[in-house]
Design an enzyme around this catalytic site. Structure first.
Site, mmCIF file in Angstrom:
data_model
loop_
_atom_site.group_PDB
_atom_site.id
_atom_site.type_symbol
_atom_site.label_atom_id
_atom_site.label_comp_id
_atom_site.label_asym_id
_atom_site.label_seq_id
_atom_site.Cartn_x
_atom_site.Cartn_y
_atom_site.Cartn_z
ATOM 1 N N ASP A 74 0.201 4.924 0.831
ATOM 2 C CA ASP A 74 0.023 6.181 1.837
ATOM 3 C C ASP A 74 -0.453 5.104 3.185
ATOM 4 O O ASP A 74 -1.147 4.030 3.608
ATOM 5 C CB ASP A 74 -1.336 7.373 2.251
ATOM 6 C CG ASP A 74 -1.348 7.576 0.588
ATOM 7 O OD1 ASP A 74 -0.212 7.555 -0.448
ATOM 8 O OD2 ASP A 74 -2.386 7.885 0.236
ATOM 9 N N ASP A 111 1.096 -0.842 -0.395
ATOM 10 C CA ASP A 111 0.040 -0.195 -0.156
ATOM 11 C C ASP A 111 1.423 1.217 -0.201
ATOM 12 O O ASP A 111 2.592 1.510 -0.080
ATOM 13 C CB ASP A 111 -1.091 0.066 1.400
ATOM 14 C CG ASP A 111 -2.071 0.871 0.911
ATOM 15 O OD1 ASP A 111 -2.459 1.707 -0.299
ATOM 16 O OD2 ASP A 111 -1.485 1.833 2.424
#
Length: 167
Positions: free
Chosen positions: A10, A8
């Site tokens: 952020d 992922d």
């Protein structure tokens, strides 16, 4: 076929400041560049899969999201690290911008971005895994038939190292 580590963005690679999209706001999570360099050195692909609902909410455009990703890539060169591919989902079921208002199969916890990357990059699903900072990331990995690990900090390199050793 190559194994991959799906990441992922952020909260895993960069600090999640709330819809980060301005290149001057980029701040790496502690140990993230080193972790990505380790992934590269292990012979695995480093693939980012990221929901970007800020686009659907009209906070920034796809161009800004791509520019932010390019800036991440540029900065990673300082550590001889690279992301092999970025996949982003700009859709959200409650989007303020009509063209992004849908419950899209790419939006995590659905596995659409992972599945596309597996096809596009000829990834070995059985020897791949995902690292995310939310349960929806882990759920997307599980839906794609691979392990997902929840990163809670503080250093991504320390978190990734044993995962690279055990897979």
């Amino acid at each position: 076929m190559k194994p991959a580590v799906f990441l992922d963005r952020d909260g895993v690679i960069n600090v999640d400041t709330g819809y980060p999209h301005r290149i001057e706001e980029l701040e790496f999570i502690a140990g993230a560049p080193e972790a990505i360099a380790s992934i590269n050195a292990s012979g695995r692909l480093a693939v980012v899969v990221t929901n970007q609902s800020g686009i659907a909410r009209g906070l920034y455009g796809e161009e800004q999201a791509h520019a932010f990703n390019n800036h991440i890539q540029d900065r990673l060169r300082e550590w001889n690290a690279r992301i092999d591919a970025f996949y982003l989902c700009p859709y959200h079921p409650e989007a303020t911008i009509a063209r992004y208002r849908q419950d899209h199969p790419d939006r995590k916890p659905r596995p659409g971005m992972i599945e596309r990357a597996i096809r596009d990059l000829d990834i070995d699903r059985g020897n791949s895994f995902l690292v995310g900072d939310r349960q929806t990331d882990v759920q997307a990995a599980q839906a794609a038939g691979m392990p997902g690990y929840l990163f809670t900090g503080p250093r991504l390199d320390a978190f990734i190292k044993p995962l690279l050793s055990s897979s």
